[in-house]
Design a protein around this motif. Structure first.
Motif, mmCIF file in Angstrom:
data_model
loop_
_atom_site.group_PDB
_atom_site.id
_atom_site.type_symbol
_atom_site.label_atom_id
_atom_site.label_comp_id
_atom_site.label_asym_id
_atom_site.label_seq_id
_atom_site.Cartn_x
_atom_site.Cartn_y
_atom_site.Cartn_z
ATOM 1 N N TRP A 137 0.790 -1.235 0.000
ATOM 2 C CA TRP A 137 0.000 0.000 0.000
ATOM 3 C C TRP A 137 0.819 1.280 0.000
ATOM 4 N N MET A 138 2.063 1.221 0.420
ATOM 5 C CA MET A 138 2.893 2.426 0.448
ATOM 6 C C MET A 138 3.964 2.443 -0.643
ATOM 7 N N LEU A 139 4.440 1.263 -1.038
ATOM 8 C CA LEU A 139 5.540 1.204 -2.013
ATOM 9 C C LEU A 139 5.105 0.672 -3.368
ATOM 10 N N ASP A 140 3.785 0.542 -3.582
ATOM 11 C CA ASP A 140 3.261 0.057 -4.870
ATOM 12 C C ASP A 140 3.883 -1.276 -5.268
ATOM 13 N N ASN A 141 4.023 -2.166 -4.275
ATOM 14 C CA ASN A 141 4.528 -3.524 -4.468
ATOM 15 C C ASN A 141 5.996 -3.592 -4.886
ATOM 16 N N LYS A 142 6.730 -2.522 -4.679
ATOM 17 C CA LYS A 142 8.165 -2.536 -4.953
ATOM 18 C C LYS A 142 8.910 -2.826 -3.644
ATOM 19 N N ASN A 143 10.055 -3.448 -3.752
ATOM 20 C CA ASN A 143 10.826 -3.801 -2.564
ATOM 21 C C ASN A 143 11.537 -2.596 -1.970
ATOM 22 N N GLU A 144 11.624 -2.566 -0.647
ATOM 23 C CA GLU A 144 12.440 -1.550 0.011
ATOM 24 C C GLU A 144 13.885 -1.729 -0.450
ATOM 25 N N SER A 145 14.571 -0.615 -0.644
ATOM 26 C CA SER A 145 15.934 -0.717 -1.170
ATOM 27 C C SER A 145 16.857 0.312 -0.534
ATOM 28 N N ASN A 146 16.696 0.511 0.765
ATOM 29 C CA ASN A 146 17.553 1.437 1.491
ATOM 30 C C ASN A 146 18.666 0.640 2.159
ATOM 31 N N SER A 147 19.888 0.744 1.617
ATOM 32 C CA SER A 147 20.996 -0.089 2.092
ATOM 33 C C SER A 147 21.399 0.205 3.530
ATOM 34 N N GLY A 148 21.029 1.371 4.044
ATOM 35 C CA GLY A 148 21.398 1.717 5.408
ATOM 36 C C GLY A 148 20.331 1.415 6.440
ATOM 37 N N ALA A 149 19.256 0.739 6.024
ATOM 38 C CA ALA A 149 18.148 0.459 6.931
ATOM 39 C C ALA A 149 18.549 -0.542 8.015
ATOM 40 N N ILE A 150 17.911 -0.399 9.174
ATOM 41 C CA ILE A 150 18.100 -1.325 10.288
ATOM 42 C C ILE A 150 16.890 -2.242 10.342
ATOM 43 N N ALA A 151 17.085 -3.540 10.222
ATOM 44 C CA ALA A 151 15.969 -4.492 10.266
ATOM 45 C C ALA A 151 15.781 -5.012 11.689
ATOM 46 N N GLN A 152 14.530 -5.028 12.139
ATOM 47 C CA GLN A 152 14.195 -5.554 13.464
ATOM 48 C C GLN A 152 13.164 -6.671 13.315
ATOM 49 N N ASP A 153 13.313 -7.723 14.118
ATOM 50 C CA ASP A 153 12.488 -8.910 13.961
ATOM 51 C C ASP A 153 11.048 -8.745 14.409
ATOM 52 N N ASN A 154 10.782 -7.801 15.309
ATOM 53 C CA ASN A 154 9.412 -7.635 15.786
ATOM 54 C C ASN A 154 9.088 -6.162 16.005
ATOM 55 N N THR A 155 7.807 -5.896 16.151
ATOM 56 C CA THR A 155 7.338 -4.521 16.235
ATOM 57 C C THR A 155 7.867 -3.805 17.467
ATOM 58 N N GLY A 156 7.943 -4.513 18.599
ATOM 59 C CA GLY A 156 8.452 -3.891 19.810
ATOM 60 C C GLY A 156 9.875 -3.395 19.646
ATOM 61 N N ALA A 157 10.700 -4.174 18.930
ATOM 62 C CA ALA A 157 12.085 -3.771 18.699
ATOM 63 C C ALA A 157 12.166 -2.554 17.790
ATOM 64 N N VAL A 158 11.209 -2.433 16.868
ATOM 65 C CA VAL A 158 11.155 -1.252 15.987
ATOM 66 C C VAL A 158 10.928 0.005 16.822
ATOM 67 N N VAL A 159 9.959 -0.051 17.722
ATOM 68 C CA VAL A 159 9.667 1.095 18.592
ATOM 69 C C VAL A 159 10.889 1.479 19.404
ATOM 70 N N GLN A 160 11.533 0.493 20.014
ATOM 71 C CA GLN A 160 12.690 0.758 20.867
ATOM 72 C C GLN A 160 13.826 1.401 20.071
#
Length: 346
Positions: free
Chosen positions: A210-233
């Protein structure tokens, strides 16, 4: 940049001209002064706070004793839906002596595990047909639609009052790595740190659709977190950071992060039903074939008024009945089977 500044100063530290040149180079290279006022009116054209989607309901459900139910119930999947099932399971176990475990490890894992028979219930933010490794792979799974969840972009509190609204185009620029500083969007001179979810995440799938029109995220500097709580923190601890979570997690961390609008729309039932806000989804609890035994009884409890009018609202979820049928239809993929209809608990 500071090295460059020091090098220029060392060539003529006592020369006024050298100082002027050094100053000019810094301004040209760095752009706006840190903390500068937002220059893009769109970034502050809309604002949303936790109070906009916090329910006044504070009560919890009371589970009934269900005859013939005992033993263990394993639930895993969506971290966005896990808080609702954790609350319901605690009440259900207390009344029935059952032992339910709820593991928030992503929608993809939940669907895979329930399909393999490793758990009795797999939680997902997306329809199973959208996560199938091959056509028909999840054809035997039975869908139980338990809620609607609104997702929201959140930013570190240092951007509060400076970044309150992003257009879909600006969101794509951020997540495709086309901009790396808020000043490039007319905001403060501050590095953008993107926090996202792994590819198994249903929240990420909803964001991609709904936000990226079905295209993959491609920000090489992004931080991936396994769950929503970790994203908030992570966002709360990282100035300039941005990520996406359910409104429920924003509600439970009201002073840690700041939610923002998308294209002037807010993550509320009214804006969702009117088609003004697209970042939301139907929440699913899948079983391997028709629900049975303790899993069926737990699902019946989750779908009962005891949860739907208490815990569900308290935790920031929306009853499907509050969302317009046109909005639900627009968010349902073709080929998705009708959900199983369970009778009420007797």
């Amino acid at each position: 940049m500071s090295d460059r500044y020091q090098a220029i100063r060392s060539l003529g530290a006592k020369a006024a001209f050298g100082a002027i040149v050094a100053s000019s180079l810094i301004v040209a290279a760095c752009g706006p002064t840190p903390g500068a006022t937002t220059s893009n009116p769109s970034l502050t054209a809309c604002s949303v706070s936790v109070s906009d989607f916090t329910s006044t309901v504070k009560t919890t459900g009371m589970a009934p004793k269900v005859a013939g139910v005992s033993g263990k119930i394993a639930v895993d999947g969506s971290s966005a839906l896990a808080p609702l099932f954790s609350a319901a399971a605690a009440e259900f176990d207390s009344a029935n002596g059952t032992s339910t475990t709820v593991t928030p490890n992503g929608s993809g894992t939940g669907l895979k595990d329930v399909n393999a028979g490793a758990v009795q219930i797999g939680l997902s933010d997306v329809y199973a047909v959208e996560k199938e490794p091959s056509a028909g792979a999840y054809g035997k799974l039975a869908d139980h639609q338990v809620a609607v969840v609104a997702f929201t972009l959140i930013v570190n509190n240092d951007l509060k009052g400076k970044v309150g609204n992003l257009t879909k185009s600006e969101i794509q620029q951020i997540y495709f790595g086309q901009v790396s500083n808020w000043s490039q969007l007319g905001g403060p001179n501050e590095i953008i740190t993107v926090v996202n979810r792994p590819t198994t995440s249903g929240t990420r799938s909803t964001f991609k659709t709904w936000m990226l029109d079905n295209k993959n995220e491609s920000n090489s500097g992004a931080i991936a977190q396994d769950n929503t709580g970790a994203v908030v923190q992570t966002i709360a601890q990282t100035p300039g950071a941005i990520g996406y979570v359910t409104t429920g997690f924003a509600i439970t961390h009201p002073n840690a992060v700041s939610p923002i609008c998308i294209d002037g729309g807010k993550p509320t039932a009214a804006d969702i039903s009117a088609g003004k806000y697209q970042f939301w989804g139907v929440e699913h609890a899948y079983t391997n074939g028709p629900a049975a035994g303790g899993a069926k009884a737990l699902l019946q409890y989750v779908l009962s008024d005891q949860i739907q009018k208490n815990d569900l609202l308290k935790l920031g979820y929306l009853p499907i009945g509050e969302i317009s049928s046109s909005a639900i239809k627009a968010h349902t993929p073709s080929g998705a089977p009708a959900p199983e209809q369970l009778p009420p608990l007797s």
